[in-house]
Design an enzyme around this catalytic site. Structure first.
Site, PDB file in Angstrom:
ATOM      1  N   SER A 272       0.827  -1.206   0.000  1.00  0.00           N
ATOM      2  CA  SER A 272       0.000   0.000   0.000  1.00  0.00           C
ATOM      3  C   SER A 272       0.862   1.256   0.000  1.00  0.00           C
ATOM      4  CB  SER A 272      -0.912   0.015   1.232  1.00  0.00           C
ATOM      5  OG  SER A 272      -1.542   1.268   1.374  1.00  0.00           O
ATOM      6  N   CYS A 273       0.422   2.274  -0.757  1.00  0.00           N
ATOM      7  CA  CYS A 273       1.111   3.568  -0.728  1.00  0.00           C
ATOM      8  C   CYS A 273       0.931   4.249   0.620  1.00  0.00           C
ATOM      9  CB  CYS A 273       0.588   4.471  -1.841  1.00  0.00           C
ATOM     10  SG  CYS A 273      -1.160   4.930  -1.666  1.00  0.00           S
ATOM     11  N   SER A 274       0.029   3.714   1.453  1.00  0.00           N
ATOM     12  CA  SER A 274      -0.243   4.316   2.757  1.00  0.00           C
ATOM     13  C   SER A 274       0.542   3.669   3.893  1.00  0.00           C
ATOM     14  CB  SER A 274      -1.744   4.231   3.074  1.00  0.00           C
ATOM     15  OG  SER A 274      -2.493   5.018   2.180  1.00  0.00           O
ATOM     16  N   SER A 275       1.357   2.676   3.607  1.00  0.00           N
ATOM     17  CA  SER A 275       2.152   2.087   4.686  1.00  0.00           C
ATOM     18  C   SER A 275       3.332   2.995   5.015  1.00  0.00           C
ATOM     19  CB  SER A 275       2.649   0.690   4.295  1.00  0.00           C
ATOM     20  OG  SER A 275       3.550   0.765   3.215  1.00  0.00           O
ATOM     21  N   HIS A 396       0.486  13.446   0.438  1.00  0.00           N
ATOM     22  CA  HIS A 396      -0.224  12.213   0.784  1.00  0.00           C
ATOM     23  C   HIS A 396      -0.755  12.250   2.218  1.00  0.00           C
ATOM     24  CE1 HIS A 396      -1.151   7.973   1.317  1.00  0.00           C
ATOM     25  NE2 HIS A 396      -0.961   7.765   0.027  1.00  0.00           N
TER      26      HIS A 396
END
EC number: 1.2.1.81
Length: 493
Positions: A272-275, A396
């Site tokens: 995930s790009c959110s990790s 982000h």
């Protein structure tokens, strides 16, 4: 496919055409024709669907959702995704497919997206929902089922048809997902052409042509695809790059913070790009935070181990795909780090002091490799995160583990981020979770900081046009003094 060129015979006796050798159709022309055929079917299906009532639209939404959520099919999709892409792991993809889709259904439940959706009698404004038409959905290999499903459901909720352009590695998973959706559509009496994908093998040329022919582009994945979407001439929503940093301040509950970081960083092997990619820890709690991370499976690399991993993970300044989406143990094995591999780590920890291209661990890694920075105090931690985002990941989100609510406000006011995630496992929270109020999504808008035209979680509103009817109301012209009085009092008239 070929085109036959005909020339007329230069003769007084005849002007009959003579066939010459067939010339092959150029790839761009062939792609345009193939895409045009898919788009034509999508337009026909969408024109009919645009006349549907809210109940029919919601049936389509439920059908697409159940296609991925039904347990047996969910497992098939997760297994196919891992087999095809080599990224992540099956159990986490099953959980992601289910929870992200369930959460999206919650967000959409009972929401009107057909006909009149709002009326303001005082303002004399009536809002009418209108579909955008044919949506081109560009999807990544990291989430080859969950992300397409999310885009399909949002598009259908707003009366659109959708055509997927998956990454080459994810195209077989997308095809399987579409077969499940079409089976549910058949049960519900819905046209299959509402949801299609580009014919395999999906090429950059065909994807670019789809972007050109569609009415809206929604692009998730590589920044190259996002840039292509924003320059294709069609209205587009694209997402920014990830490189999430997390601050651990002196007031954080360290065991809780470490457990949440580990849950987030190891989920689906950090695809995930959110990790989290970096942890910035203040001096006062740096050593005990290292102990807390070790307790949840973090293994700190020595300087020589870090150097070896860096040399193999980045080739010619580019992240090596062989390390992306792999487990920490597998990464240690690939790098020949036998001491680390034997410990069966959940995460690999590397200490860093610099930021930028000369320090590749300061960027996004898409793997359970976590970079540690030490900061003298909270102000220094904020400065460090700002420098990280100046290099990569602006717009982000940022993570904060703290008991001080003022620190969250400071981050929201000072850092170039669209989200501040407080005391949560970041990769679950950023895209919406059942214990926070963010909308469920797998596509994070990063605002102008990240080169995007929106800073929300991509959702149903981005798939909708709104027509506003304005009728006359009683005129009210404000008094100049009411609006400018404070200004005149300060500087004079």
């Amino acid at each position: 496919m070929s085109v036959q060129i005909l020339h007329r015979r230069q003769s007084n006796n005849s002007d009959l055409p003579l066939p010459t050798a067939s010339l092959p159709v150029q790839p761009a022309q062939a792609a345009a024709e193939a895409v045009a055929a898919v788009v034509a079917r999508a337009r026909q299906a969408q024109r009919e669907f645009a006349r549907a009532d809210q109940a029919t639209v919601d049936t389509a939404v439920a059908a697409a959702a159940w296609a991925i959520m039904e347990p047996a099919r969910n497992r098939q999709l997760a297994e196919r995704a891992v087999a095809d892409t080599g990224l992540g792991n099956v159990d986490d993809k099953i959980r992601k497919n289910h929870r992200k889709t369930l959460g999206l259904l919650r967000d959409l439940h009972g929401r009107r997206t057909v006909g009149v959706i709002a009326q303001d009698a005082a303002a004399g404004i009536t809002e009418i929902a209108r579909p955008v038409g044919v949506v081109a959905a560009i999807t990544p290999s990291t989430n080859p089922a969950a992300t397409p499903a999310n885009k399909i459901i949002n598009a259908l909720k707003c009366g659109n048809s959708v055509i997927l352009a998956p990454s080459p590695k994810g195209q077989d998973t997308c095809a399987l997902l579409l077969s499940f959706i079409h089976a549910e559509f058949a049960r519900a009496g819905l046209p299959a052409d509402l949801v299609q994908m580009l014919p395999a093998p999906v090429s950059k040329t065909a994807t670019a042509e789809l972007m050109r022919q569609a009415d809206l582009v929604v692009a998730t994945g590589s920044q190259a695809n996002v840039r292509m979407a924003y320059t294709c001439g069609t209205p587009a929503f694209g997402v920014g790059a990830g490189n999430v940093a997390s601050i651990i301040d002196a007031s954080a509950t360290l065991d809780d913070a470490a457990a949440k970081v580990a849950r987030s960083k190891t989920f689906d092997n950090a695809t995930s790009c959110s990790s989290e990619n970096s942890l910035v820890v203040v001096d006062a709690v740096y050593t005990p935070m290292l102990d807390a991370l070790a307790a949840v499976g973090g293994v700190l690399l020595t300087a020589s181990e870090k150097a070896r991993l860096q040399a193999l993970m980045w080739r010619d300044a580019k992240l090596a795909g062989s390390f992306t989406g792999q487990s920490a143990t597998r990464i240690a094995e690939l790098a020949g780090l036998e001491r680390v591999r034997a410990l069966q780590p959940a995460m690999l920890l590397v200490e860093e002091t610099g930021v930028g291209s000369d320090y590749p661990f300061s960027g996004e890694k898409l793997s359970p490799v976590l970079t540690l920075y030490r900061a003298t105090d909270f102000a220094a931690a904020v400065e460090r995160v700002a420098s990280l985002y100046a290099y990569m990941g602006a717009g982000h989100s940022v993570s904060l583990h703290s008991s001080n609510p003022r620190h969250a406000l400071q981050l929201g006011q000072e850092l170039p981020v669209a989200r501040v995630i407080v005391n949560q496992a970041h990769c679950f929270a950023t895209g919406g979770n059942f214990d926070n109020g963010l909308p469920f999504s797998l596509s994070m808008g990063c605002g102008t900081w990240g080169g995007n035209n929106f800073s929300d979680n991509l959702g149903w509103r981005q798939y909708l046009n709104i027509t506003r009817i304005a009728v006359p109301i009683a005129e009210h012209v404000p008094d100049e003094a009411d609006l400018l009085g404070d200004y005149f009092a300060r500087v004079g008239k």
